[in-house]
Design a protein around this motif. Structure first.
Motif, PDB file in Angstrom:
ATOM      1  N   LYS A 182      41.166  65.069  43.941  1.00  0.00           N
ATOM      2  CA  LYS A 182      42.557  64.936  44.156  1.00  0.00           C
ATOM      3  C   LYS A 182      42.690  66.278  45.385  1.00  0.00           C
ATOM      4  CE  LYS A 182      47.394  65.316  42.532  1.00  0.00           C
ATOM      5  NZ  LYS A 182      48.194  65.428  41.500  1.00  0.00           N
ATOM      6  N   PHE A 185      35.440  61.301  40.738  1.00  0.00           N
ATOM      7  CA  PHE A 185      36.333  60.522  41.667  1.00  0.00           C
ATOM      8  C   PHE A 185      36.678  59.089  41.061  1.00  0.00           C
ATOM      9  CE2 PHE A 185      34.488  63.180  44.986  1.00  0.00           C
ATOM     10  CZ  PHE A 185      35.602  63.369  45.939  1.00  0.00           C
ATOM     11  N   GLN A 239      40.673  57.160  43.811  1.00  0.00           N
ATOM     12  CA  GLN A 239      40.443  57.825  44.853  1.00  0.00           C
ATOM     13  C   GLN A 239      39.396  57.570  45.953  1.00  0.00           C
ATOM     14  OE1 GLN A 239      39.547  61.061  41.704  1.00  0.00           O
ATOM     15  NE2 GLN A 239      41.119  62.057  42.715  1.00  0.00           N
TER      16      GLN A 239
END
Length: 212
Positions: free
Chosen positions: A5, A30, A34
């Motif tokens: 993030k 991830f 994402q």
């Protein structure tokens, strides 16, 4: 996922290579959303060595997810493995970054040395250390006679309280360990190139606090 993030919403590095392949159990690094976000931000996402080598020069952003939770130890890799070695990832990253007229910062970590030492596994520590040596040689070959680049080599801590004794060329060293955790033993820091002398500012009697 929190690190991913930060990468995608804050620091936006040009090159991210490591583990985190969702298909191999890397959702801790991830999430699928994402990966989708990374692609929407212009990251070229690759999953193995051939795909990594095919990333064109001048690609603005690259995300390489080459295994699940962590890369496979050098000791455990089969000849058919498609995971790039740390030295290969480093070489590719340098090639992608070196053309930036403003210069670049590249951080390379051999994290499996630490994981192997937590297990008091001298064979895997040795194999990872050899590949880290290969990685440093890759950096030095790239550096050549450049005078505009600073290279720093260090560790954040020692793990295992390792004392290793050579058993001759071609053999793994013998080892004694004092713990499976981190220790407070001093670790070396090496610097060469532009600005290397500035590290002396942090040294007191040849030792620096690692928080500096």
């Amino acid at each position: 996922i929190a690190i991913g993030k930060d990468f995608l919403n804050s620091s936006s590095p040009n090159v991210i290579f490591g583990a985190g392949d969702l298909a191999r159990g890397g959702s801790g690094y991830f999430s699928s959303s994402q990966v989708t976000l990374a692609q929407s931000l212009g990251y070229q996402v690759v999953y193995d060595f051939p795909q990594m080598t095919a990333i064109p020069a001048g690609t603005a952003r690259s995300l390489g997810l080459f295994n699940g939770g962590q890369l496979t130890s050098e000791y455990d890799r089969s000849p058919a493995s498609t995971e790039p070695h740390l030295s290969q990832m480093t070489s590719k990253a340098l090639g992608l970054l070196e053309g930036d007229p403003d210069g670049f910062f590249l951080m390379v970590e051999s994290g499996l040395i630490d994981w192997s030492a937590h297990s008091n596994d001298i064979r895997r520590v040795t194999a990872e250390s050899v590949e880290f040596h290969n990685t440093f040689q890759t950096v030095m070959a790239w550096l050549g006679t450049r005078t505009d680049t600073l290279v720093i080599l260090t560790a954040d801590h020692e793990t295992g309280g390792l004392l290793a004794t050579s058993q001759g060329a071609g053999n793994y060293p013998s080892a004694t360990w004092s713990t499976t955790g981190h220790t407070g033993a001093n670790v070396p820091v090496y610097a060469l190139g532009a600005g290397a002398g500035l590290l002396g500012y942090y040294m007191k009697s040849g030792v620096a606090d690692n928080t500096d």
